[in-house]
Scaffold this motif. Structure first.
Motif, PDB file in Angstrom:
ATOM      1  N   ILE A  87      -2.611   2.456  -2.799  1.00  0.00           N
ATOM      2  CA  ILE A  87      -1.909   2.288  -1.523  1.00  0.00           C
ATOM      3  C   ILE A  87      -0.859   3.383  -1.348  1.00  0.00           C
ATOM      4  O   ILE A  87      -0.647   3.877  -0.227  1.00  0.00           O
ATOM      5  N   TYR A  99      -2.666   6.414  -0.127  1.00  0.00           N
ATOM      6  CA  TYR A  99      -2.997   6.219   1.281  1.00  0.00           C
ATOM      7  C   TYR A  99      -1.765   6.452   2.154  1.00  0.00           C
ATOM      8  O   TYR A  99      -1.836   7.132   3.182  1.00  0.00           O
ATOM      9  N   THR A 148      -5.253  -9.841   0.565  1.00  0.00           N
ATOM     10  CA  THR A 148      -4.973  -9.054   1.765  1.00  0.00           C
ATOM     11  C   THR A 148      -3.491  -9.090   2.109  1.00  0.00           C
ATOM     12  O   THR A 148      -2.903  -8.056   2.446  1.00  0.00           O
ATOM     13  N   GLY A 154      -1.828  -6.815  -0.405  1.00  0.00           N
ATOM     14  CA  GLY A 154      -2.150  -5.418  -0.134  1.00  0.00           C
ATOM     15  C   GLY A 154      -1.468  -4.904   1.118  1.00  0.00           C
ATOM     16  O   GLY A 154      -0.900  -3.794   1.127  1.00  0.00           O
ATOM     17  N   VAL A 155      -1.501  -5.685   2.188  1.00  0.00           N
ATOM     18  CA  VAL A 155      -0.883  -5.287   3.465  1.00  0.00           C
ATOM     19  C   VAL A 155       0.630  -5.174   3.311  1.00  0.00           C
ATOM     20  O   VAL A 155       1.254  -4.259   3.870  1.00  0.00           O
ATOM     21  N   LEU A 186       1.342  -1.985   1.465  1.00  0.00           N
ATOM     22  CA  LEU A 186       1.087  -0.860   2.369  1.00  0.00           C
ATOM     23  C   LEU A 186       2.224  -0.687   3.368  1.00  0.00           C
ATOM     24  O   LEU A 186       2.707   0.432   3.595  1.00  0.00           O
ATOM     25  N   VAL A 200      -8.025   1.001  -4.502  1.00  0.00           N
ATOM     26  CA  VAL A 200      -7.705  -0.376  -4.101  1.00  0.00           C
ATOM     27  C   VAL A 200      -8.940  -1.265  -4.202  1.00  0.00           C
ATOM     28  O   VAL A 200      -8.896  -2.351  -4.807  1.00  0.00           O
ATOM     29  N   THR A 220      -6.718  -4.040   1.937  1.00  0.00           N
ATOM     30  CA  THR A 220      -5.638  -3.636   2.838  1.00  0.00           C
ATOM     31  C   THR A 220      -5.846  -4.234   4.228  1.00  0.00           C
ATOM     32  O   THR A 220      -5.217  -3.814   5.196  1.00  0.00           O
TER      33      THR A 220
END
Length: 202
Positions: free
Chosen positions: A27, A30, A90, A93-94, A97, A138, A145
């Motif tokens: 992440i 990214y 999720t 991950g979100v 991020l 990831v 994500t």
């Protein structure tokens, strides 16, 4: 028997920590590609980050907040179509991020790595490679994500469209919507190039 269970549990915790370490690294990669190369060049890629980019260019809405808000909204809409494990991963991950995008954006604004417009294609190439490699890390370590994955789950539940085609449809719609803001086919072309390169890296 209890000792055996403790060993198994310790191994599971070790594997989970390893997964989250690499998810964090992916992440971060990214976020570097997004903050250092995509936002300065005013490019639009597919997915939720593409929508967040558009909102940033048009209304100066903070990408980290819109990325988190849109994803959580989509999760609530698609909750019944998703597994509990997917939802948890999720959200994690979100959240990572959003934090990394929010933390790195002011850094690259103060100390830019590129001069926008100098070599746009090279910037798209580097940004896409970082984004694709980051997502690969990831996904390899069972992370998520969110983004178009959630939309695809909704589409797949209510239609017979394949996952690949649904992903393409969502990304194309987001990229093409940039024309409303920029009135430029060049932005669309770069968005498509970014998506193709990132997919190849992934």
């Amino acid at each position: 028997m209890s000792k055996y269970k403790e060993i198994i549990k310790a191994r599971q915790i070790k594997l989970m920590m390893k997964d989250y370490f690499f998810i964090f690294c992916g992440i971060t990669l990214y976020a570097i590609g997004y903050d250092a190369f995509i936002l300065p060049e005013q490019l639009v890629q597919g997915g939720v980050t593409g929508v967040s980019s558009l909102l940033y260019y048009a209304f100066k809405m903070t990408p980290s907040i819109t990325i988190w808000g849109i994803n959580i909204g989509l999760l609530l809409l698609a909750f019944r179509a998703l597994s509990k494990q997917f939802v948890i991963r999720t959200v994690i991950g979100v959240s990572i991020l959003s934090v990394m995008v929010g933390a790195l954006q002011p850094v690259f604004q103060a100390y830019p790595l590129i001069t926008p417009g100098d070599d746009k294609f090279m910037h798209v190439l580097i940004g896409a490679m970082l984004a694709g490699a980051g997502l690969a890390l990831v996904f390899t370590h069972n992370g998520s994500t969110g983004g178009t994955d959630i939309v695809v789950a909704l589409i797949n539940k209510h239609s017979n469209m394949s996952i690949g085609r649904a992903l393409q449809l969502v990304d194309i719609c987001v990229i093409c919507s940039s024309y409303v803001l920029f009135h430029s086919f060049e932005v669309i072309v770069y968005g498509v190039v970014f998506t193709l390169i990132a997919s190849t890296m992934l």
